[in-house]
Design an enzyme around this catalytic site. Structure first.
Site, PDB file in Angstrom:
ATOM      1  CD  GLU A 273       7.776   6.674  -3.370  1.00 39.43           C
ATOM      2  OE1 GLU A 273       6.532   6.739  -3.242  1.00 39.43           O
ATOM      3  OE2 GLU A 273       8.554   7.227  -2.594  1.00 39.43           O
ATOM      4  NE  ARG A 276      -3.000   0.743  -9.798  1.00 40.87           N
ATOM      5  CZ  ARG A 276      -3.958   0.512  -8.885  1.00 40.87           C
ATOM      6  NH1 ARG A 276      -4.730  -0.540  -8.984  1.00 40.87           N
ATOM      7  NH2 ARG A 276      -4.139   1.358  -7.887  1.00 40.87           N
ATOM      8  CB  CYS A 344     -21.672 -14.083   5.171  1.00 45.53           C
ATOM      9  SG  CYS A 344     -21.625 -15.861   5.270  1.00 45.53           S
ATOM     10  CE1 TYR A 373      -1.218  -1.146  -3.580  1.00 43.52           C
ATOM     11  CE2 TYR A 373      -1.568  -0.900  -5.943  1.00 43.52           C
ATOM     12  CZ  TYR A 373      -0.932  -0.519  -4.781  1.00 43.52           C
ATOM     13  OH  TYR A 373      -0.020   0.506  -4.818  1.00 43.52           O
TER      14      TYR A 373
HETATM   15  N1  LLP Z   1       4.119   5.638  -3.293  1.00 48.25           N
HETATM   16  C1  LLP Z   1       3.251   5.953  -2.331  1.00 48.25           C
HETATM   17  C2  LLP Z   1       3.635   6.921  -1.302  1.00 48.25           C
HETATM   18  C3  LLP Z   1       1.970   5.356  -2.317  1.00 48.25           C
HETATM   19  O1  LLP Z   1       1.095   5.685  -1.369  1.00 48.25           O
HETATM   20  C4  LLP Z   1       1.640   4.407  -3.313  1.00 48.25           C
HETATM   21  C5  LLP Z   1       0.328   3.760  -3.313  1.00 48.25           C
HETATM   22  C6  LLP Z   1       2.597   4.102  -4.284  1.00 48.25           C
HETATM   23  C7  LLP Z   1       3.844   4.749  -4.246  1.00 48.25           C
HETATM   24  C8  LLP Z   1       2.361   3.100  -5.373  1.00 48.25           C
HETATM   25  O2  LLP Z   1       1.319   3.495  -6.189  1.00 48.25           O
HETATM   26  P1  LLP Z   1       1.030   2.672  -7.540  1.00 48.25           P
HETATM   27  O3  LLP Z   1       2.197   2.874  -8.472  1.00 48.25           O
HETATM   28  O4  LLP Z   1       0.858   1.250  -7.187  1.00 48.25           O
HETATM   29  O5  LLP Z   1      -0.217   3.280  -8.058  1.00 48.25           O
HETATM   30  N2  LLP Z   1      -5.176  -0.589  -2.926  1.00 48.25           N
HETATM   31  C9  LLP Z   1      -5.398   0.329  -4.041  1.00 48.25           C
HETATM   32  C10 LLP Z   1      -4.179   1.153  -4.354  1.00 48.25           C
HETATM   33  C11 LLP Z   1      -3.658   1.932  -3.168  1.00 48.25           C
HETATM   34  C12 LLP Z   1      -2.411   2.706  -3.483  1.00 48.25           C
HETATM   35  C13 LLP Z   1      -1.821   3.294  -2.255  1.00 48.25           C
HETATM   36  N3  LLP Z   1      -0.590   3.985  -2.450  1.00 48.25           N
HETATM   37  C14 LLP Z   1      -5.881  -0.463  -5.249  1.00 48.25           C
HETATM   38  O6  LLP Z   1      -6.079  -1.665  -5.141  1.00 48.25           O
HETATM   39  O7  LLP Z   1      -6.127   0.125  -6.287  1.00 48.25           O
END
Ligand code: LLP
Length: 428
Positions: A273, A276, A344, A373
């Protein structure tokens, strides 16, 4: 030239001039490279080839419909975290069997809709949620496809705010309870236990937590097999980090080999999954300088831009670092610049202490690696309209999201003086 290029004379995305784009569409503006999205998807898919697998792109990273259509055409599935994400994915062409549904707090309405849609898997986060899914499915005379998310108590070695696999975190079923919970789930008439799932954190930059989580999930699947439970898949979540500062990042091939080393011996299909890693580097956020002012003498300045935490929350929320590059570089002496937003809040920063030639009002800056994100976490704080988003491809660009208008901002509010009073006494 595919992707983003910043030289002394020009900044481009897939050969399209970013200054032209900013002039035509205004700023703040997210700009995506279609070619990079396709390439990165394919690179991960190729790295996992040789073992049955599916990439379920994590919608939370960016679910702008125009991007999802690119990923759908490339062959991706998706990981949704809400009913809203499922609805948008369906609009972008994804079928229920393309969708896994994760989320630590799925509402009753979301679970009912998910069971009715017969998604590829509902990744259940607790014994209580399994019970709710079972009841909903039995009432419909159906069996819901579920995977159990386990919490393997593994430190993702990432930012604490985006680490999810530790005992103290709210996610999943504690590994010590998971076997019992899965046995019980497998015996339920409304459930078909098809997988086990784990996601221990995001922006992981070392392989050790990836390896430990993968081998824990694989070993757990082996225990379930010994219990006579035949799974279909292992879902190892997302989390592969990218480089935000230009230093070498984790290699996608090594990441894939690490997952496969654990998954292959189980003979089960592998689901991942990533969010990023697929879309992070495929976008910049263009923003215009609206003020420049010295701070306390010396060469340190505030460079105030028209995008802040309402357009890109990551620096304010996680102290995240994003490179910032001028779209039309100037010559002259370097200064220390605190690039800040117009909101602000003192926390409303884009990047602190950046050495660059002091920009002038009207200059356009590009904030790099803003595809994940970025727009997905944008808000209307200070009544900022959500920014426009342009997808570059085919020798030009297409707006995949127009800039919000004042009418959009007020669309959910009654006109001045409007809004009928709901009689509380009569409804009690
Ligand atoms: N699967 C699940 C169950 C997740 O909770 C997440 C991310 C992903 C997959 C995808 O993760 P990635 O491959 O994108 O790392 N807003 C934060 C990141 C929050 C990630 C939350 N869960 C940021 O801007 O760094």
């Amino acid at each position: 030239m595919a992707g983003f290029s910043f030289t002394a004379t020009a900044a481009t995305c897939d050969g399209t001039d970013l200054a032209t784009l900013a002039r035509a569409e205004g700023t703040p503006l997210y700009v995506y490279s279609r070619t990079l999205i396709e390439r990165r998807y394919r690179a991960l898919d190729t790295a996992l080839a040789g073992h049955p697998h599916r990439i379920h792109y994590a919608l939370k990273a960016n679910s702008t419909r125009g991007l999802l259509e690119v990923l759908h055409a490339a062959g991706a599935g998706v990981d949704a975290n809400s009913g809203g994400e499922i609805a948008v994915a369906r609009c972008a062409g994804f079928e229920p069997h393309d969708i896994v549904f994760t989320g630590v707090g799925k509402s009753r309405a979301e679970l009912e809709a998910a069971v009715a849609a017969d998604l590829h898997a509902i990744n259940a986060e607790s014994a209580g949620e399994l019970d709710r899914i079972d009841r909903i499915a039995r009432a419909r005379g159906e069996r819901a496809r579920v995977a159990v998310r386990i919490n393997p108590d593994i430190d993702a070695a990432s930012h604490p705010g985006i680490s999810t696999g530790g005992r103290a975190h709210k996610f999943g079923v504690p590994i010590d309870d998971a076997r019992r919970v899965c046995r019980e789930a497998a015996a339920r008439r409304g459930l078909r236990l098809v997988g086990v799932h784990a996601h221990v954190g995001s922006q992981m930059t070392t392989l050790d937590p990836v390896r430990r989580a993968a081998s824990t999930v694989a070993a757990f699947a082996g225990e379930l097999r010994d219990d006579g439970i035949a799974l279909e898949h292992l879902d190892l979540g997302g989390g592969l980090g990218i480089s935000y500062d230009g230093a070498p990042a984790l290699d996608v091939g090594e990441y894939a080999r690490t997952l496969l080393a654990a998954a292959a011996p189980t003979g089960l299909r592998l689901l991942v999954e990533p969010g990023r890693w697929i879309v992070g580097p495929t976008a910049v956020l263009l923003t215009t300088v609206v003020d420049v002012k010295p701070q306390g003498g010396g060469d340190r300045h505030f460079v105030v831009v028209d995008a802040g935490m309402s357009e890109l929350l990551r620096p304010a929320l996680y102290d995240a670092y994003h490179r910032i590059a001028p779209v039309a570089p100037r010559s002259g002496p370097q200064a220390t610049c605190d690039v800040v937003g117009p909101l602000c809040e003192t926390t409303d920063v884009v990047g602190l202490e950046r050495r660059m030639v002091l920009p002038e009002v009207g200059d356009v800056l590009a904030v790099l690696d803003a595809g994940a994100y970025g727009s997905a976490m944008a808000s209307n704080y200070n009544r900022h309209p959500l920014p426009a988003e342009a997808l570059v491809g085919g020798g030009g660009w297409r707006l995949v999201r127009r800039r919000q208008t004042v009418d959009d901002l007020l669309a959910c509010e009654p006109a001045a003086g409007g809004g009928d009073v709901v009689p509380a006494a009569r409804l009690a």
